[in-house]
Design a protein around this motif. Structure first.
Motif, PDB file in Angstrom:
ATOM      1  N   ASP A 123       0.635  -1.117   0.076  1.00  0.00           N
ATOM      2  CA  ASP A 123      -0.023   0.103   0.359  1.00  0.00           C
ATOM      3  C   ASP A 123       0.865   1.060   0.264  1.00  0.00           C
ATOM      4  N   PRO A 124       0.227   2.383  -0.364  1.00  0.00           N
ATOM      5  CA  PRO A 124       1.618   3.552   0.183  1.00  0.00           C
ATOM      6  C   PRO A 124       2.667   3.589   1.208  1.00  0.00           C
ATOM      7  N   PHE A 125       1.627   3.316   2.170  1.00  0.00           N
ATOM      8  CA  PHE A 125       2.679   2.966   3.511  1.00  0.00           C
ATOM      9  C   PHE A 125       3.875   2.062   3.422  1.00  0.00           C
ATOM     10  N   GLY A 126       3.388   1.179   2.336  1.00  0.00           N
ATOM     11  CA  GLY A 126       4.877   0.364   2.655  1.00  0.00           C
ATOM     12  C   GLY A 126       3.763  -0.932   3.203  1.00  0.00           C
ATOM     13  N   VAL A 127       3.298  -1.447   3.612  1.00  0.00           N
ATOM     14  CA  VAL A 127       2.650  -2.772   4.516  1.00  0.00           C
ATOM     15  C   VAL A 127       2.147  -3.922   3.189  1.00  0.00           C
ATOM     16  N   LEU A 128       2.259  -4.175   2.760  1.00  0.00           N
ATOM     17  CA  LEU A 128       2.924  -5.837   2.302  1.00  0.00           C
ATOM     18  C   LEU A 128       0.981  -6.319   2.093  1.00  0.00           C
ATOM     19  N   GLN A 129       0.558  -6.151   0.906  1.00  0.00           N
ATOM     20  CA  GLN A 129      -1.159  -6.495   0.905  1.00  0.00           C
ATOM     21  C   GLN A 129      -1.333  -8.092  -0.418  1.00  0.00           C
ATOM     22  N   SER A 130      -0.140  -8.032  -0.952  1.00  0.00           N
ATOM     23  CA  SER A 130      -0.382  -9.856  -1.567  1.00  0.00           C
ATOM     24  C   SER A 130       0.928  -9.774  -2.092  1.00  0.00           C
ATOM     25  N   ASN A 131       1.395 -11.173  -1.875  1.00  0.00           N
ATOM     26  CA  ASN A 131       2.641 -11.856  -2.391  1.00  0.00           C
ATOM     27  C   ASN A 131       2.346 -12.811  -3.407  1.00  0.00           C
ATOM     28  N   THR A 132       2.700 -12.668  -5.274  1.00  0.00           N
ATOM     29  CA  THR A 132       2.524 -13.682  -6.483  1.00  0.00           C
ATOM     30  C   THR A 132       3.824 -14.227  -6.597  1.00  0.00           C
ATOM     31  N   LEU A 133       3.737 -15.394  -6.253  1.00  0.00           N
ATOM     32  CA  LEU A 133       5.361 -16.347  -6.535  1.00  0.00           C
ATOM     33  C   LEU A 133       4.743 -16.415  -8.183  1.00  0.00           C
ATOM     34  N   ALA A 134       5.857 -16.363  -9.570  1.00  0.00           N
ATOM     35  CA  ALA A 134       5.386 -17.232 -11.023  1.00  0.00           C
ATOM     36  C   ALA A 134       7.004 -17.711 -11.336  1.00  0.00           C
ATOM     37  N   ASN A 135       6.601 -18.992 -11.914  1.00  0.00           N
ATOM     38  CA  ASN A 135       7.786 -20.054 -12.376  1.00  0.00           C
ATOM     39  C   ASN A 135       6.658 -20.173 -13.899  1.00  0.00           C
ATOM     40  N   THR A 136       8.062 -19.581 -14.941  1.00  0.00           N
ATOM     41  CA  THR A 136       7.876 -20.275 -16.084  1.00  0.00           C
ATOM     42  C   THR A 136       9.351 -21.065 -16.661  1.00  0.00           C
ATOM     43  N   THR A 137       8.901 -21.977 -17.456  1.00  0.00           N
ATOM     44  CA  THR A 137       9.689 -23.005 -17.899  1.00  0.00           C
ATOM     45  C   THR A 137       9.952 -22.833 -19.080  1.00  0.00           C
ATOM     46  N   ASN A 138      10.616 -23.739 -19.606  1.00  0.00           N
ATOM     47  CA  ASN A 138      10.805 -23.856 -21.524  1.00  0.00           C
ATOM     48  C   ASN A 138      11.905 -24.700 -21.580  1.00  0.00           C
ATOM     49  N   ASP A 139      11.655 -25.828 -22.404  1.00  0.00           N
ATOM     50  CA  ASP A 139      12.159 -26.678 -23.237  1.00  0.00           C
ATOM     51  C   ASP A 139      11.979 -26.991 -23.941  1.00  0.00           C
ATOM     52  N   GLN A 177       6.298 -25.622 -22.617  1.00  0.00           N
ATOM     53  CA  GLN A 177       6.442 -24.355 -21.938  1.00  0.00           C
ATOM     54  C   GLN A 177       5.444 -25.028 -20.356  1.00  0.00           C
ATOM     55  N   SER A 178       5.485 -24.250 -19.434  1.00  0.00           N
ATOM     56  CA  SER A 178       5.401 -24.305 -18.254  1.00  0.00           C
ATOM     57  C   SER A 178       5.079 -22.506 -17.545  1.00  0.00           C
ATOM     58  N   LEU A 179       3.817 -22.358 -17.027  1.00  0.00           N
ATOM     59  CA  LEU A 179       3.668 -21.004 -16.818  1.00  0.00           C
ATOM     60  C   LEU A 179       2.719 -21.649 -15.119  1.00  0.00           C
ATOM     61  N   ILE A 180       3.396 -21.283 -13.852  1.00  0.00           N
ATOM     62  CA  ILE A 180       2.317 -21.356 -13.140  1.00  0.00           C
ATOM     63  C   ILE A 180       2.486 -20.288 -12.181  1.00  0.00           C
ATOM     64  N   ASN A 181       1.069 -20.093 -11.188  1.00  0.00           N
ATOM     65  CA  ASN A 181       1.602 -18.663 -10.796  1.00  0.00           C
ATOM     66  C   ASN A 181       0.457 -19.447  -9.450  1.00  0.00           C
ATOM     67  N   ASN A 182       1.425 -18.931  -8.457  1.00  0.00           N
ATOM     68  CA  ASN A 182       0.234 -19.089  -7.190  1.00  0.00           C
ATOM     69  C   ASN A 182       0.424 -17.695  -5.900  1.00  0.00           C
ATOM     70  N   TYR A 183      -1.059 -16.861  -5.376  1.00  0.00           N
ATOM     71  CA  TYR A 183      -1.185 -16.207  -5.263  1.00  0.00           C
ATOM     72  C   TYR A 183      -1.292 -16.168  -3.518  1.00  0.00           C
ATOM     73  N   PHE A 184      -0.412 -15.246  -2.142  1.00  0.00           N
ATOM     74  CA  PHE A 184      -1.087 -15.150  -1.889  1.00  0.00           C
ATOM     75  C   PHE A 184      -1.151 -14.160  -0.786  1.00  0.00           C
ATOM     76  N   ASP A 185      -1.803 -14.138   0.710  1.00  0.00           N
ATOM     77  CA  ASP A 185      -2.436 -12.647   1.292  1.00  0.00           C
ATOM     78  C   ASP A 185      -1.268 -12.119   2.151  1.00  0.00           C
ATOM     79  N   ALA A 186      -1.322 -10.904   2.727  1.00  0.00           N
ATOM     80  CA  ALA A 186      -0.403 -10.519   3.274  1.00  0.00           C
ATOM     81  C   ALA A 186       0.217 -11.558   4.266  1.00  0.00           C
ATOM     82  N   SER A 187      -0.478 -12.510   4.954  1.00  0.00           N
ATOM     83  CA  SER A 187      -0.446 -13.603   6.071  1.00  0.00           C
ATOM     84  C   SER A 187       1.287 -14.663   5.598  1.00  0.00           C
ATOM     85  N   GLY A 188       0.914 -14.512   3.596  1.00  0.00           N
ATOM     86  CA  GLY A 188       1.252 -16.190   3.508  1.00  0.00           C
ATOM     87  C   GLY A 188       0.477 -16.688   3.143  1.00  0.00           C
ATOM     88  N   LEU A 189      -0.653 -16.377   3.292  1.00  0.00           N
ATOM     89  CA  LEU A 189      -2.229 -17.563   3.157  1.00  0.00           C
ATOM     90  C   LEU A 189      -2.152 -17.649   2.014  1.00  0.00           C
TER      91      LEU A 189
END
Length: 338
Positions: A123-139, A177-189
């Motif tokens: 947020d504007p004050f630097g408090v974490l709102q969300s976290n997205t982890l994405a992994n892209t592979t190409n063979d 190709q493989s594209l994987i996205n995982n979404y987490f809230d501020a508490s890591g859930l």
């Protein structure tokens, strides 16, 4: 096409070390005796790349000009590949004026790509709102093979000659190709269902071509040239994407498509160039091309009336003939200006 009799060759090897290594090796060999010249080239290369990418962004309200949110992204990218190639050839000097040749070549080039991305929204004050982890592979892997037959005949000492070539080229590639996205809230859930997209994109290309060229020097430095060529290209691209839903792969209709394309081009040309004077020279040419193309696309299209994707086959054919005239003129004002 070496004129040196006997055999000669060379071996080279290079190695480069940055954060990750790169290396290449090659072997060249040539043997000539009497009317036969044999040559070969073998090469191999290896590379690994590594990259860190950090991105910081601020999203601004267009009206108040205040910061709405802050965006931070860190990418770790690893990429690698290898290449193995071979070329074998022979020239046969039937006479002082006539030469026949054959060249065979091919290569194989496997490679991998991996991009891990960590995206955080504050947020504007630097408090974490969300976290997205994405992994892209190409063979991926490319394979190529080719064959060439060539001919050259010199009629006389003036430079009048006839040359001809016949070529076959083929390319094959696989691309997973493989594209994987995982979404987490501020508490890591986890707070949104993860999404996974899997792609399989094989490709095939076949090319056949033949050409013949004639060159005829004229008086006063003029030269006449003419030639014929025909080529056939066949391509097959089958892109299939699947979403993983409840541990099952489901076709992604909007992204998948199978496209087959065939093309034939027949061409003829004439060309004339001449030095008219010490200062003026020119070249005049005319090329005639006949093109025949045939395409077939099979895939899904979004139907607005039905509000869903529906399967649709599309065909097209184009046949046309075109003339391409060319004129080049040059005036040399001096040795330094033209």
């Amino acid at each position: 096409k070496t004129k040196q009799l006997g055999y000669n060759g060379s071996i080279s090897s290079t190695y480069t070390q940055g954060r990750l290594p790169k290396a290449s090796n090659s072997f060249n060999f040539n043997y000539r005796k009497n009317k036969v010249n044999l040559f070969t080239n073998l090469s191999q290369s290896y590379r690994r790349n590594f990259q860190h990418l950090d991105i910081q962004r601020k999203f601004i309200d267009p009206n108040t000009k205040e910061v709405k949110s802050n965006f931070g992204q860190r990418n770790t990218i690893r990429e690698g590949g290898e290449n193995y190639s071979v070329k074998l050839g022979m020239d046969y000097f039937a006479s002082k004026k006539t030469t026949f040749g054959i060249v065979l070549n091919g290569y194989q080039s496997p490679g991998t790509f991996n991009n891990f991305s960590d995206v955080k929204i504050f947020d504007p004050f630097g408090v974490l709102q969300s976290n997205t982890l994405a992994n892209t592979t190409n063979d991926r892997k490319w394979k190529h093979g080719g064959a060439n037959l060539n001919f050259r005949h010199v009629f006389d000492s003036t430079g009048r000659e006839l040359t001809a070539d016949a070529d076959y080229l083929t390319y094959r590639s696989t691309n997973g190709q493989s594209l994987i996205n995982n979404y987490f809230d501020a508490s890591g859930l986890p707070f949104i269902q993860p999404d996974t997209l899997l792609g399989n994109l094989p490709q095939q290309i076949n090319i056949y071509s033949g050409k013949i060229d004639y060159s005829h020097p004229l008086k006063n430095g003029a030269k006449f040239e003419a030639g014929l060529k025909t080529s056939f290209v066949n391509t097959d691209n089958d892109g299939v994407y699947n979403n993983v839903i409840n541990n099952r792969q489901v076709l992604d209709s909007g992204r998948s498509n199978h496209f087959i394309y065939k093309e034939n081009i027949n061409a003829a040309y004439v060309n004339f160039n001449k030095q008219f004077s010490k200062k003026w020279s020119g070249q005049f040419g005319l090329r005639l091309e006949n093109t025949n193309s045939d395409g077939h696309s099979s895939g899904y299209e979004y139907n607005t009336a039905l509000s869903k994707f529906v399967f649709n086959d599309k065909y097209f054919k184009r046949n046309y003939t075109q003339l391409f005239p060319t004129v080049y003129l040059q005036y040399s004002a001096s040795e330094k200006h033209s």
